[in-house]
Scaffold this active site. Structure first.
Site, PDB file in Angstrom:
ATOM      1  N   CYS A 152      60.921 -71.861  54.978  1.00 43.83           N
ATOM      2  CA  CYS A 152      62.008 -72.836  54.854  1.00 43.83           C
ATOM      3  C   CYS A 152      62.682 -73.110  56.200  1.00 43.83           C
ATOM      4  CB  CYS A 152      63.046 -72.370  53.835  1.00 43.83           C
ATOM      5  SG  CYS A 152      63.906 -70.878  54.326  1.00 43.83           S
ATOM      6  N   ASP A 175      64.910 -71.253  57.719  1.00 45.16           N
ATOM      7  CA  ASP A 175      66.285 -70.766  57.820  1.00 45.16           C
ATOM      8  C   ASP A 175      66.357 -69.484  58.648  1.00 45.16           C
ATOM      9  OD1 ASP A 175      66.829 -72.880  56.283  1.00 45.16           O
ATOM     10  OD2 ASP A 175      67.476 -71.775  54.510  1.00 45.16           O
ATOM     11  N   CYS A 204      70.327 -72.871  54.324  1.00 48.37           N
ATOM     12  CA  CYS A 204      70.778 -73.538  53.101  1.00 48.37           C
ATOM     13  C   CYS A 204      72.100 -72.948  52.601  1.00 48.37           C
ATOM     14  CB  CYS A 204      69.711 -73.407  52.026  1.00 48.37           C
ATOM     15  SG  CYS A 204      69.624 -71.740  51.353  1.00 48.37           S
ATOM     16  N   CYS A 234      66.678 -66.439  49.492  1.00 43.05           N
ATOM     17  CA  CYS A 234      67.781 -66.590  50.448  1.00 43.05           C
ATOM     18  C   CYS A 234      68.576 -65.283  50.530  1.00 43.05           C
ATOM     19  CB  CYS A 234      68.706 -67.732  50.032  1.00 43.05           C
ATOM     20  SG  CYS A 234      67.836 -69.215  49.506  1.00 43.05           S
TER      21      CYS A 234
HETATM   22 FE1  FES Z   1      65.585 -70.715  53.013  1.00 40.01          FE
HETATM   23 FE2  FES Z   1      67.638 -70.622  51.415  1.00 40.01          FE
HETATM   24  S1  FES Z   1      66.093 -72.135  51.432  1.00 40.01           S
HETATM   25  S2  FES Z   1      67.125 -69.246  52.965  1.00 40.01           S
END
Ligand code: FES
Length: 152
Positions: free
Chosen positions: A38, A40, A64, A108
């Site tokens: 993702c 992040d 996110c 997450c």
């Molecule tokens: Fe990657 Fe939440 S979508 S940490």
């Protein structure tokens, strides 16, 4: 925990008003983890005193809403805890404290757990300590996620 399909009020609160955002200068331990899938990234700073108590925790998360909320809650949960207790702040503990997360957002919370571990690892290395049960940090939690999925 029952199946959660939308964000709880607590998640929304920690997303809209995240606690402990920022950096700690000369932190005892700093840990950065990311999820390549993702994109992040979360960085956790811990201030740990001579007694091994987490006096302060701060974070910076480029990610996110659930990642922001879980990092915020994770910093709240580790404050005041011993290093060993902080290690016990799992992604499940963070999720429970937030009244759950939708299934697609569970990863997450894993980022928050791994960020704590990475910061503790950095602290242990700097102080030549061994923390029982602490494993070396992973740079990309996407690798551990596959393992986590299998465990469920
Ligand atoms: Fe990657 Fe939440 S979508 S940490």
């Amino acid at each position: 925990m029952s199946q959660v399909t939308e964000y709880s009020q607590k998640v929304m609160d920690h997303f809209m008003n995240p606690r402990n955002v920022g950096e700690i200068e000369n932190a005892s331990g700093v840990g950065t983890v990311g999820n390549a899938k993702c994109g992040d990234i979360m960085r956790m700073y811990l201030d740990i005193d001579e007694q091994g108590i987490v006096r302060d925790a701060k974070f910076k998360t480029f990610g996110c809403g659930a990642a922001v909320a879980t990092s915020s809650m994770a910093t709240e949960l580790v404050r005041g805890k011993t290093v060993q207790e902080a290690l016990g702040v799992t992604n499940r503990a963070v999720m429970e404290a937030l009244d759950g997360l939708p299934k697609v957002k569970i990863h997450c919370s894993l980022l928050a757990e791994e960020a704590i571990h990475a910061a503790l690892w950095d602290y242990a290395e700097k102080n030549h300590l061994t923390i029982d049960g602490l494993k070396p940090p992973v740079n990309d939690i996407d690798e551990t996620e596959a393992f986590y999925e299998m465990e469920k």
